[in-house]
Scaffold this motif. Structure first.
Motif, PDB file in Angstrom:
ATOM      1  N   TYR A  55      14.658  -7.137  -8.228  1.00 29.26           N
ATOM      2  CA  TYR A  55      13.201  -7.067  -8.020  1.00 29.26           C
ATOM      3  C   TYR A  55      13.048  -7.070  -6.524  1.00 29.26           C
ATOM      4  CZ  TYR A  55      12.831 -12.193  -7.293  1.00 29.26           C
ATOM      5  OH  TYR A  55      12.769 -13.297  -6.642  1.00 29.26           O
ATOM      6  N   ALA A  56      11.610  -7.200  -6.303  1.00 35.25           N
ATOM      7  CA  ALA A  56      11.286  -7.384  -4.683  1.00 35.25           C
ATOM      8  C   ALA A  56      12.234  -6.398  -4.028  1.00 35.25           C
ATOM      9  CB  ALA A  56      11.330  -8.466  -4.251  1.00 35.25           C
ATOM     10  N   ALA A  57      12.193  -5.180  -3.974  1.00 37.33           N
ATOM     11  CA  ALA A  57      12.717  -3.844  -3.536  1.00 37.33           C
ATOM     12  C   ALA A  57      14.338  -4.043  -3.297  1.00 37.33           C
ATOM     13  CB  ALA A  57      12.115  -3.949  -1.970  1.00 37.33           C
ATOM     14  N   GLY A 177       0.766  -2.659  -7.009  1.00 35.23           N
ATOM     15  CA  GLY A 177       1.986  -3.432  -7.206  1.00 35.23           C
ATOM     16  C   GLY A 177       2.226  -3.496  -8.433  1.00 35.23           C
ATOM     17  N   LEU A 178       3.144  -2.892  -9.122  1.00 34.34           N
ATOM     18  CA  LEU A 178       3.680  -2.833 -10.731  1.00 34.34           C
ATOM     19  C   LEU A 178       5.041  -3.156 -10.593  1.00 34.34           C
ATOM     20  CD1 LEU A 178       1.026  -0.635 -12.339  1.00 34.34           C
ATOM     21  CD2 LEU A 178       1.122  -3.026 -12.524  1.00 34.34           C
ATOM     22  N   GLY A 179       5.610  -3.942  -9.757  1.00 40.98           N
ATOM     23  CA  GLY A 179       7.223  -4.127  -9.697  1.00 40.98           C
ATOM     24  C   GLY A 179       7.538  -5.223 -10.558  1.00 40.98           C
ATOM     25  N   VAL A 199      -2.812  -0.812  -8.838  1.00 42.01           N
ATOM     26  CA  VAL A 199      -2.385   0.673  -8.376  1.00 42.01           C
ATOM     27  C   VAL A 199      -0.946   0.504  -8.088  1.00 42.01           C
ATOM     28  CG1 VAL A 199      -3.010   2.173  -6.477  1.00 42.01           C
ATOM     29  CG2 VAL A 199      -4.632   0.815  -7.388  1.00 42.01           C
ATOM     30  N   ASP A 200      -0.388   1.593  -8.314  1.00 39.08           N
ATOM     31  CA  ASP A 200       1.322   1.705  -7.931  1.00 39.08           C
ATOM     32  C   ASP A 200       1.478   3.155  -7.511  1.00 39.08           C
ATOM     33  OD1 ASP A 200       3.724  -0.344  -8.170  1.00 39.08           O
ATOM     34  OD2 ASP A 200       4.310   1.591  -7.920  1.00 39.08           O
ATOM     35  N   VAL A 201       2.146   3.301  -6.585  1.00 42.63           N
ATOM     36  CA  VAL A 201       2.444   4.687  -5.985  1.00 42.63           C
ATOM     37  C   VAL A 201       3.653   5.406  -6.944  1.00 42.63           C
ATOM     38  CG1 VAL A 201       4.332   4.020  -4.379  1.00 42.63           C
ATOM     39  CG2 VAL A 201       2.932   5.747  -3.934  1.00 42.63           C
ATOM     40  N   VAL A 244      -2.047   5.247 -11.023  1.00 42.67           N
ATOM     41  CA  VAL A 244      -0.705   5.900  -9.869  1.00 42.67           C
ATOM     42  C   VAL A 244      -1.432   6.437  -8.746  1.00 42.67           C
ATOM     43  CG1 VAL A 244       1.154   7.343  -9.686  1.00 42.67           C
ATOM     44  CG2 VAL A 244       0.781   6.378 -11.903  1.00 42.67           C
ATOM     45  N   GLY A 245      -1.017   5.861  -7.479  1.00 40.82           N
ATOM     46  CA  GLY A 245      -1.553   6.122  -6.266  1.00 40.82           C
ATOM     47  C   GLY A 245      -1.145   5.055  -5.174  1.00 40.82           C
ATOM     48  N   ASN A 246      -1.500   5.653  -4.007  1.00 39.49           N
ATOM     49  CA  ASN A 246      -1.126   4.728  -2.830  1.00 39.49           C
ATOM     50  C   ASN A 246      -2.207   3.839  -2.470  1.00 39.49           C
ATOM     51  OD1 ASN A 246      -0.396   3.707  -0.242  1.00 39.49           O
ATOM     52  ND2 ASN A 246       1.253   5.406  -0.335  1.00 39.49           N
ATOM     53  N   ALA A 247      -1.814   2.428  -2.630  1.00 46.47           N
ATOM     54  CA  ALA A 247      -3.080   1.455  -2.226  1.00 46.47           C
ATOM     55  C   ALA A 247      -3.792   1.800  -0.772  1.00 46.47           C
ATOM     56  CB  ALA A 247      -2.359   0.094  -2.454  1.00 46.47           C
ATOM     57  N   GLY A 276      10.645  -1.363   0.662  1.00 47.09           N
ATOM     58  CA  GLY A 276       9.708  -1.945  -0.313  1.00 47.09           C
ATOM     59  C   GLY A 276       8.432  -1.245  -0.185  1.00 47.09           C
ATOM     60  N   TYR A 277       7.603  -1.170   1.033  1.00 45.44           N
ATOM     61  CA  TYR A 277       6.293  -0.487   0.816  1.00 45.44           C
ATOM     62  C   TYR A 277       6.404   1.043   1.121  1.00 45.44           C
ATOM     63  CZ  TYR A 277       1.409  -0.306   1.988  1.00 45.44           C
ATOM     64  OH  TYR A 277       0.101   0.146   1.849  1.00 45.44           O
ATOM     65  N   VAL A 278       5.497   1.800   0.501  1.00 46.27           N
ATOM     66  CA  VAL A 278       5.520   3.205   0.511  1.00 46.27           C
ATOM     67  C   VAL A 278       4.253   3.515   1.233  1.00 46.27           C
ATOM     68  CG1 VAL A 278       5.445   5.258  -0.851  1.00 46.27           C
ATOM     69  CG2 VAL A 278       6.976   3.533  -1.569  1.00 46.27           C
TER      70      VAL A 278
END
Ligand code: NAD
Length: 558
Positions: A55-57, A177-179, A199-201, A244-247, A276-278
């Motif tokens: 987890y956590a990237a 974030g749905l990781g 929201v999660d990308v 599904v989208g970019n925060a 991590g971040y997109v």
């Protein structure tokens, strides 16, 4: 909403990483077998097990597959009076100790101060010299999103008490974030009776959370998502909706429309600007390509998106939303990107959980090594019977039984404090001895725990005495746990975007029903929480001083 029957509903996510269980020992004792099963478990519930990522990237269970195999081989063949030494996910040797010594000692990702930077970490990782263990990945303690779910739920409930008359019915929570960890948010929000939009990308992450029942629906677009939330809010019904989208696009767009959620947070992997971040405007494939091709550009793009993301959060705050940082360094990167007032957003630990940490009440967890969900039901009953007046725990166990599916080895998390953890663990050990459970039980806790973590932007932000950045506490904790007979002891520091930001200690014990396990549990768990109380007492918190006095913890006050 669908009915939830968690005991019947364990979720097996990776067929190639089966959930361990059963009575057959492959190691020379249950202590070694238990730790082996926990290693197997973190992969079976992890986010990207093929790459050992839990987890956590970038939080990994082992450095690489050769290291993983060598760890498995060592755990399978080692005697009880030996100790396996692990450096950043790679086993470096076995030494002869004694049967009361830890079986496994680890140090993960500890880089000397001036060198502890994300770029140095990436370079060392590229050379195969280091890996990050997250908080619970490298220490084989991760139990799926459930590990963080009570913490998230308790934050929502503290907000409910402080701002909304104790109830989140009819309230809108916006998050992202749905990781591995963030995935707990929609379920925690729904359990708190709110209407939560997450929201999660990455569509795959949204799908996974829906599959395990943490998300009710995945909305096809923002308009539909907002309409679903609006309906739930008006009906005062709990709902968990994924989008599904970019925060960095969605948050500003919601703000532009003049909609103000009641509560706003974020749990994207914002701590890591590369892995991590997109950033907005990039596909997941483009980001994967840039990680190797141009990490500096990716860092700059991520930071620019985080600036927009956090500006929208501050905008919501200005219009009256309760906004908080959920422990992902998003404010830090936003400030570095020029958002001078990013720290107007409070951190969840200081804002909502510190009074609990002062009394060493924190995320304690246990895992049924047999794989039998009934073992957890019996320990749930034990906890309810022993602590009938502990509202946090009785409320949580009731909710968790109803709502939280098991993801790998059946496990439970419950926020318990000094003496309480020891009492539960020793009683469970006695149950194992009597044959009341199908097999031994492992006990552990999150690293985000009273005496166990120094992280000046999360756990120890704005400590009363200014001791935020002092990492002596987790180091004392780890050394103390070794001398208190714990089975696995680990010291972790931050990797990737967390490099230079944190140090923490972790502990695991296996209750195999023996008198020796009873002795280990009594010493290690009692001393661990005693240190937690002492850490806050030392910083001058009244609650901790009171706890020390009430519980006879021998804190020395100068
Ligand atoms: P993860 O890597 O498993 O998941 C991160 C998720 O964020 C992914 O699903 C990814 O697609 C999504 N994401 C990335 N950029 C995005 C964007 N711009 N818009 C929308 N979605 C985006 O990470 P995790 O384990 O879920 O952890 C998330 C964060 O929470 C990390 O920073 C972690 O360190 C932190 N964390 C906090 C706590 C706590 O106690 N509060 C506990 C554990 C982890």
């Amino acid at each position: 909403m669908t009915a939830r029957t968690p005991y019947a509903r364990s979720v097996q996510r990776h067929m190639r990483y089966p959930i361990p269980g059963g009575p057959t020992l492959r190691a020379k004792g249950w202590r070694q077998e238990g730790l082996l099963r926990l290693l197997e478990n973190v992969l079976s519930v992890g986010e990207d097990p093929d790459n050992l990522v839990v987890y956590a990237a970038l939080g990994k269970a082992a450095r690489n597959w050769a290291a993983h195999q060598a760890i498995v081989s060592a755990l399978t063949t080692m005697e009880e009076d030996e100790t396996l030494l692990i450096q950043s996910g790679k086993p470096i040797g076995l030494i002869r100790t004694h049967a009361k010594a830890p079986l496994v000692i680890m140090a993960n990702c500890n880089i000397v101060g001036q060198w502890a930077k994300a770029e140095v970490f990436y370079d060392l990782q590229e050379k195969g010299l280091i890996c990050w263990g997250g908080l619970t990945a490298g220490a084989w303690q991760y139990i799926g999103s459930q590990g963080v779910i009570q913490g998230t739920y308790e934050i929502f409930m503290r907000i409910a008490e402080r701002h909304f008359g104790g109830d989140l019915r009819g309230r809108f929570i916006l998050t992202a974030g749905l990781g591995g960890m963030g995935g707990a948010q929609p379920l925690a929000g729904r359990m708190a009776n709110a209407a939560i939009l997450a929201v999660d990308v990455d569509p795959e992450r949204a799908r996974k959370r829906k599959e395990i029942g943490y998300v009710d629906e995945i909305a096809p677009d923002l308009d539909t998502a907002l309409a679903m939330i609006d309906r739930a809010v008006k009906a005062r019904e709990p709902a968990s909706i994924a989008l599904v989208g970019n925060a960095a696009d969605i948050y500003p767009e919601i703000e532009r429309r003049g909609i103000v959620p009641d509560i706003v947070t974020d749990q994207t992997a914002a701590h890591d600007l590369v892995y991590g971040y997109v950033p907005a405007g990039f596909t997941l494939d483009e980001v994967r390509g840039l990680r190797k091709a141009d990490p500096s550009r990716l860092m700059a793009e991520s930071r620019a998106s985080i600036v927009r993301h956090v500006r929208a959060m501050l905008g919501f705050q200005k219009k009256g939303a309760v906004v908080f940082d959920n422990g992902n360094l998003i404010r830090t990167h936003a400030r570095d990107g020029g958002v001078e007032n990013a720290f107007d957003i409070p951190i969840f630990t200081e804002a909502y959980l510190r009074p609990l940490f002062c009394r060493a009440i924190g995320p304690f967890r246990w895992m049924a090594l047999s794989g039998d969900p009934d073992d957890i039901r019996k320990i749930d009953d034990l906890v309810l019977e022993r602590f009938p007046d502990n509202h946090i725990v009785t409320n949580w166990i009731g909710l968790a039984r109803e709502n939280v599916p098991f993801e790998g080895l059946p496990a439970r998390i419950a926020w318990l404090g000094h003496n309480q953890r020891t009492e539960v663990a020793r009683a469970a050990n006695a149950m194992v001895a009597r044959g009341d459970l199908s097999g031994p039980v492992a006990f552990s806790r999150d690293h985000l725990d009273s005496g166990a973590m120094a992280h000046p932007n999360i756990m120890t932000e704005r400590m009363k005495d200014g001791s935020d950045a002092i990492a002596d506490w987790p180091l004392i904790d780890a050394m103390m746990l070794c001398s208190s007979m714990a089975d696995l002891v680990v010291v972790h520091s931050g990797g990737g975007g967390y490099a230079g930001y944190m140090t923490s200690a972790g502990v695991t014990l296996v209750a195999d029903g023996t008198p020796a396990a009873d002795e280990r549990l009594a010493h290690a768990l009692t001393n661990d929480t005693a240190l937690g109380v002492m850490r806050y007492a030392d910083a001058g918190y009244e609650d901790a001083l009171d706890e020390a006095q009430t519980k006879g913890i021998r804190h020395i006050q100068l």
